[in-house]
Each structure stands twice: as structure tokens, then as C-alpha cells.
Motif scaffolding. Structure first.
Motif, PDB file in Angstrom:
ATOM      1  N   THR A 188       0.833  -1.200   0.000  1.00 29.05           N
ATOM      2  CA  THR A 188       0.000   0.000   0.000  1.00 29.05           C
ATOM      3  C   THR A 188       0.866   1.248   0.000  1.00 29.05           C
ATOM      4  O   THR A 188       2.010   1.236   0.471  1.00 29.05           O
ATOM      5  N   VAL A 189       0.304   2.322  -0.515  1.00 29.78           N
ATOM      6  CA  VAL A 189       0.990   3.605  -0.482  1.00 29.78           C
ATOM      7  C   VAL A 189       1.267   4.012   0.959  1.00 29.78           C
ATOM      8  O   VAL A 189       2.362   4.468   1.303  1.00 29.78           O
ATOM      9  N   ASP A 190       0.278   3.832   1.831  1.00 31.12           N
ATOM     10  CA  ASP A 190       0.441   4.236   3.229  1.00 31.12           C
ATOM     11  C   ASP A 190       1.574   3.460   3.908  1.00 31.12           C
ATOM     12  O   ASP A 190       2.373   4.041   4.663  1.00 31.12           O
ATOM     13  N   HIS A 227       4.854   5.222   5.463  1.00 33.78           N
ATOM     14  CA  HIS A 227       5.175   5.114   6.885  1.00 33.78           C
ATOM     15  C   HIS A 227       6.592   4.602   7.084  1.00 33.78           C
ATOM     16  O   HIS A 227       7.310   5.066   7.980  1.00 33.78           O
ATOM     17  N   ALA A 228       7.009   3.647   6.251  1.00 35.14           N
ATOM     18  CA  ALA A 228       8.372   3.123   6.354  1.00 35.14           C
ATOM     19  C   ALA A 228       9.398   4.210   6.064  1.00 35.14           C
ATOM     20  O   ALA A 228      10.396   4.361   6.773  1.00 35.14           O
ATOM     21  N   GLY A 229       9.155   4.988   5.010  1.00 34.26           N
ATOM     22  CA  GLY A 229      10.084   6.067   4.691  1.00 34.26           C
ATOM     23  C   GLY A 229      10.135   7.109   5.779  1.00 34.26           C
ATOM     24  O   GLY A 229      11.223   7.546   6.192  1.00 34.26           O
ATOM     25  N   HIS A 276      -1.755   3.176  -7.667  1.00 35.19           N
ATOM     26  CA  HIS A 276      -3.074   2.999  -8.271  1.00 35.19           C
ATOM     27  C   HIS A 276      -4.089   2.746  -7.170  1.00 35.19           C
ATOM     28  O   HIS A 276      -4.074   1.690  -6.525  1.00 35.19           O
ATOM     29  N   CYS A 277      -4.940   3.740  -6.929  1.00 38.37           N
ATOM     30  CA  CYS A 277      -5.990   3.613  -5.913  1.00 38.37           C
ATOM     31  C   CYS A 277      -5.423   3.180  -4.565  1.00 38.37           C
ATOM     32  O   CYS A 277      -5.953   2.273  -3.910  1.00 38.37           O
ATOM     33  N   GLY A 278      -4.334   3.801  -4.137  1.00 42.22           N
ATOM     34  CA  GLY A 278      -3.756   3.520  -2.835  1.00 42.22           C
ATOM     35  C   GLY A 278      -2.832   2.331  -2.776  1.00 42.22           C
ATOM     36  O   GLY A 278      -2.334   1.984  -1.702  1.00 42.22           O
ATOM     37  N   VAL A 279      -2.578   1.698  -3.922  1.00 43.72           N
ATOM     38  CA  VAL A 279      -1.685   0.540  -3.978  1.00 43.72           C
ATOM     39  C   VAL A 279      -0.439   0.903  -4.770  1.00 43.72           C
ATOM     40  O   VAL A 279      -0.526   1.538  -5.826  1.00 43.72           O
ATOM     41  N   GLU A 339      11.231  -6.249   4.651  1.00 50.38           N
ATOM     42  CA  GLU A 339      12.067  -5.705   5.718  1.00 50.38           C
ATOM     43  C   GLU A 339      11.960  -4.187   5.788  1.00 50.38           C
ATOM     44  O   GLU A 339      12.047  -3.594   6.867  1.00 50.38           O
ATOM     45  N   VAL A 340      11.734  -3.547   4.662  1.00 48.20           N
ATOM     46  CA  VAL A 340      11.540  -2.100   4.670  1.00 48.20           C
ATOM     47  C   VAL A 340      10.184  -1.749   5.266  1.00 48.20           C
ATOM     48  O   VAL A 340      10.070  -0.809   6.064  1.00 48.20           O
ATOM     49  N   LEU A 341       9.150  -2.489   4.913  1.00 48.47           N
ATOM     50  CA  LEU A 341       7.824  -2.220   5.474  1.00 48.47           C
ATOM     51  C   LEU A 341       7.821  -2.398   6.986  1.00 48.47           C
ATOM     52  O   LEU A 341       7.089  -1.694   7.700  1.00 48.47           O
ATOM     53  N   ALA A 342       8.642  -3.317   7.488  1.00 43.99           N
ATOM     54  CA  ALA A 342       8.715  -3.541   8.937  1.00 43.99           C
ATOM     55  C   ALA A 342       9.233  -2.305   9.672  1.00 43.99           C
ATOM     56  O   ALA A 342       8.919  -2.098  10.845  1.00 43.99           O
ATOM     57  N   VAL A 343      10.013  -1.472   8.987  1.00 42.86           N
ATOM     58  CA  VAL A 343      10.505  -0.239   9.604  1.00 42.86           C
ATOM     59  C   VAL A 343       9.337   0.666   9.987  1.00 42.86           C
ATOM     60  O   VAL A 343       9.377   1.373  10.998  1.00 42.86           O
ATOM     61  N   GLY A 344       8.283   0.627   9.184  1.00 47.86           N
ATOM     62  CA  GLY A 344       7.107   1.439   9.471  1.00 47.86           C
ATOM     63  C   GLY A 344       6.052   0.712  10.278  1.00 47.86           C
ATOM     64  O   GLY A 344       4.928   1.220  10.416  1.00 47.86           O
TER      65      GLY A 344
END
Length: 497
Positions: free
Chosen positions: A276-278, A282-284, A442-445, A473-478
Motif C-alpha cells: 500500500t501507499v500508506d 510510513h516506512a520512509g 493505483h488507488c492507494g496501492v 524488511e523495509v515495510l517492517a521499519v514502518g
């Protein structure tokens, strides 16, 4: 594209007549067009859309017929000039045949999305017929009339990635059902011009425009002279900074290419990732960066894992990243981007540290004085004899292990001939590099399309596994730790397991 006979509820319609209005290729586009004398430097790009159902074929075909009338560029071929004395001219193809450009294929049961991707990657490898408009559409139908895949492939001389999104935004519908068209479009008149006609047209236009250009320069001359005199003390320092920046952008990054990714071929291997975009934002943000920084860090994490799995770890890889140069008042379509190149820190294991490092690097390259060097020097590149141009560019691009691009896609649901677009995966060209990755929202994805040269990435299943792990592993940061739950569209395509 749109609903039958036109998209009355299109995402945007005001720019239809303005998309791709430039009659003559820019110097930059002309250089891209001519570099394909070397097959390694072909520049097709594609959008692969997952549809929730199979569109009615007659309505689907009628939508494309209307679209080629609404966007005259879709009926135009590139006419080159003799001895490359001018740039190619876009002219309406007198032999335009919609059936040549729009095709369909049905996969036998049981069919998987990966099988559809293989069809798309083979289409991507096929060169364009340079005597026809350089685009192709393909509808891939699954078994039992379920979900489908739509592929739209176009040559990079038509537009860049953002221009392609603009075109899709104009031509997709906001409604599933058919409704009456807002306007009728006549097909543009055919233009049977040849190489000398294309050159004569450019010369004539240049002569007509010369008085206006001379008058504008004359009026600007006093102000320009005053500004130059005022800036004179800082001029030498600025020139030195520009030359240093130019050297950094035109010379490959100061790190060797990966020993694992040196092979090159004329083939493509497609794979996809999504989140997801969110979650990526959040990770960044958690690491002091942006969505784009997190995206690049995820790709590099996958590269690190792939190299480690094959016992060939690397600390850095040479990488390129397109940077959009579009301004709000630029016409739609066309190509307006620059290329930034740098040594990407693959060896940083901690994903948060990797995001922070990428943030600093990207921030630096975006402010390089010579960032637009390819556009500035395009008139020179387009006049260099083709063999010298292709040899130079291939020597640069084949030393790149990764190119990565991030495009803002469509934020609202769209349809094509009654079928909803569930995913829109972008795939960029492989002009000599090992891997091209493109993200489009695309639509939040975040839809990520990975185009890898199979001669470079010789273990594709392992590579995709590593890329998924790099994203995780990057998504886990967020704080994203559970399944992302974004693959429901696969059930529609492949059926219940």
C-alpha cells in the motif's frame, strides 16, 4: 482505453486534444528513436493492467477506435529525414490498421497470472514495425470468461512514463456501464509524406519562425547582457561546479558492476510486487525519508539478499534513476525527464539506515547543476552518427545494474470497456541495464513492475523471493509486520485454489 465510442466520464478530457501535439520529435526523442539501430537499446515501455472481468470484445475494439480518433498521435508513424538532416516527423499513417495494433489472446485452463506475464514479456521483446505507429494493445483472456489482463505497449519516443499515465487517465472511464459519448471524433486525414517531405516541412517551419525568434532574442538581449555582467564574479565557480556535475552524470558511477549481473540479451523477464501507499510512506517517514526512499531501499535490500544467497556479496552497485523535469504548464505527453546515476549502497543491512542513506543520495543528485544534461546536449547527441551514438550509450548503460523509476498513477477507480482496473503494473525498457523497476500508485496501492534481463538475472525465482524479502524488511521499519492482503485479484484471475 475508454468506453465504446468515447469515455463520457473519463478521468480527464480537457487535455485530449493537447496530448502529444508536437509535430516533430525533440532532439532527445530523436536520439532515442535512432539508437535502436542497436537492438540492445530498444526502449519499449508497457502498462499491464489486471481487469476484474473480460471486456466485451466489440466494445473493447470500438473503444480503441474512438481513442485513436481522439488522440491523433495514436494514428501517426515516425517519418525520418534523409541522412538525419532533421528530426523524425509524426505523420498520420496512410495505412493505419486498428486490427494490427489491437489484438487478443486466450489462455487455456488452468491459467495463471504468471502465464499472462510471460505473454506480456514476449510481446515486450518484439521490436516495433517502424513503418507504423509505435504502439500495441493486447487483451489476454483467462479461462471461463473470468478476469483478464490488458497490456498497452508504446515506444519511449511517444512519451515518458508520466505522459503515459496522463494518456491512460484521459482514456479510461470513471464508469463501468456504457453511456452516450460526449463528442464524436473524425479520424485524422492520412499524410503520405516521405523523408524529403519531412525535411522540407521542418525547413519551412524554421524559416517561418525565424523572424519571431530573432525579435524575441533582440528584446531579451539587454536584460540578458546585464544579468551576465552582474553574475560575472560567480561565473567561473559556477562553471567549475557544472563541469564536475556533468562529469558525475555522464560517466558511470565509480563502482564496478555486479559480477553476477554482467550478461545481456534481447529478452525480458517480468515480475511484480505490491504494497500500500500508506505502508511504504510510513516506512520512509520512520527512517527520515520519503516513499521513494523506502522504495529504492527495498529494491536494494532485494539485490543484497540475492547476492548473498549466491555467495557473491557486493557493497554498492551502479544505479540510475529518472527524475521528472515536468512543470505544471508543460503540454501533455512527450518526454521531460533527466537521468541521475550514482553508486547505490546495497551493503547496508539495516533497512532504516539504508533508507536514510538513500534519502541523502537522492536529495543530492536532484540538486545537481547538470541534472538536465541529456536534454541540454540532446541537439549534439541527435546529430552524432548513429554507430558512434549507440556505441557510446551502450558503453554507459551496460554498466548499470539497476534503473528505478517512481510514477504517480491514478488515485480513483477506472474502467476499460466495462471492466474495472484492479492493478496497473508499469514496465520500463531495458536499454542495456540488467534490471528496470518501476512503481506506479493505483488507488492507494503501490504497483511495482520489475523487468529483468534473463541473461543477467539467471535465478529469477530466487531473485523475486529476495525482492519480496527486501520489501518486507523495509515495510517492517514502518510497523508493517503481517500479510499485506493485496492479492485478492489473483483469485479472480486464477480462480479459487
Amino acid at each position: 482505453m475508454g468506453a465504446m465510442n468515447g469515455p463520457p466520464a473519463a478521468v480527464g478530457t480537457g487535455g485530449l486534444a493537447d496530448w502529444g501535439v508536437r509535430r516533430t520529435m525533440t532532439d532527445f526523442e530523436a536520439a532515442m528513436w535512432r539508437m535502436e539501430a542497436d537492438p540492445r537499446l530498444r526502449t519499449p515501455m508497457a502498462a499491464v493492467e489486471v481487469l476484474d472481468r473480460t471486456p466485451d470484445w466489440d466494445r473493447f475494439l470500438a473503444a480503441h477506435e474512438w481513442a485513436t480518433r481522439a488522440l491523433p498521435r495514436a494514428r501517426m508513424r515516425a517519418v525520418d529525414t534523409p541522412l538525419h538532416l532533421g528530426n523524425p516527423v509524426w505523420a498520420v499513417d496512410p495505412n493505419f490498421d486498428l486490427d494490427f495494433h489491437v489484438r487478443r489472446q486466450r489462455l487455456p485452463a488452468p491459467a495463471t497470472f504468471e502465464q499472462a506475464l510471460r505473454v506480456c514479456q514476449n510481446v515486450m521483446s518484439e521490436p516495433f514495425d517502424r513503418a507504423r505507429p509505435p504502439w500495441q494493445a493486447l487483451l489476454i483472456e483467462g479461462p471461463a470468461g473470468g478476469a483478464a489482463v490488458y497490456m498497452l505497449k508504446a515506444h519511449h519516443s511517444l512519451t515518458d512514463g508520466l505522459g503515459g499515465i496522463q494518456m491512460l487517465a484521459l482514456l479510461h472511464s470513471r464508469k463501468r456501464g456504457h453511456s452516450a459519448p460526449e463528442w464524436d471524433c473524425e479520424a485524422p486525414a492520412a499524410e503520405d509524406i516521405g523523408a524529403w517531405g519531412a525535411l522540407s516541412e521542418q525547413v519551412g517551419r524554421g524559416l517561418r519562425d525565424a523572424p519571431a525568434r530573432l525579435a524575441a532574442r533582440t528584446l531579451r538581449a539587454p536584460a540578458a547582457l546585464a544579468a551576465a555582467l552582474t553574475a560575472l564574479p560567480a561565473g567561473a565557480a559556477a562553471a567549475v561546479r557544472y563541469v564536475r556535475s556533468l562529469n558525475g552524470l555522464l560517466v558511470p558511477p565509480a563502482c564496478p558492476p555486479s559480477p553476477l549481473l554482467r550478461g545481456r540479451s534481447l529478452s525480458h523477464r517480468f515480475s511484480v510486487l505490491e504494497t500500500t501507499v500508506d505502508a511504504l510512506k510510513h516506512a520512509g517517514k520512520a527512517a527520515g525519508g520519503s516513499l521513494n526512499d523506502a522504495y529504492i531501499a527495498a529494491l536494494l535490500g532485494g539485490f543484497r539478499r540475492y547476492h548473498e544467497a549466491l555467495s557473491r556479496p557486493v557493497a554498492r552497485i551502479p544505479m540510475a534513476m529518472p527524475v521528472s523535469l515536468r512543470a505544471g504548464d508543460n503540454p501533455m505527453g512527450g518526454n521531460r525527464f533527466a537521468g541521475a546515476r550514482f553508486a547505490a549502497p546495497v551493503g547496508i543491512e539495516d533497512p532504516a539506515e539504508r533508507i536514510a542513506a538513500i534519502h541523502d543520495i537522492v536529495l543530492s543528485v536532484r540538486h545537481e547543476p547538470a541534472l538536465d544534461a541529456l536534454q541540454v546536449f540532446a541537439p549534439v547527441f541527435s546529430r552524432i552518427p548513429t554507430p558512434f551514438l549507440t556505441d557510446w550509450y551502450a558503453g554507459q548503460s551496460t554498466r548499470l545494474d539497476l534503473q528505478a523509476s517512481n510514477i504517480r498513477g491514478l488515485a480513483v477507480p477506472v474502467y476499460i470497456a466495462g471492466a474495472r482496473v484492479e492493478r496497473m503494473f508499469p514496465f520500463g525498457p531495458l536499454p542495456g541495464c540488467a534490471v528496470m523497476a518501476v512503481l506506479a500508485s493505483h488507488c492507494g496501492v503501490c504497483c511495482i513492475g520489475i523487468n529483468a534481463d534473463p541473461a543477467a538475472v539467471t535465478e529469477p525465482d530466487l531473485f523475486l523471493h529476495c525482492m519480496r524479502a527486501g520489501l518486507d524488511e523495509v515495510l517492517a521499519v514502518g510497523g508493517e509486520t503481517g500479510p499485506r492482503g493485496l492479492t485478492a485479484w489473483r483469485t479472480a484471475w486464477e480462480g479459487p485454489s
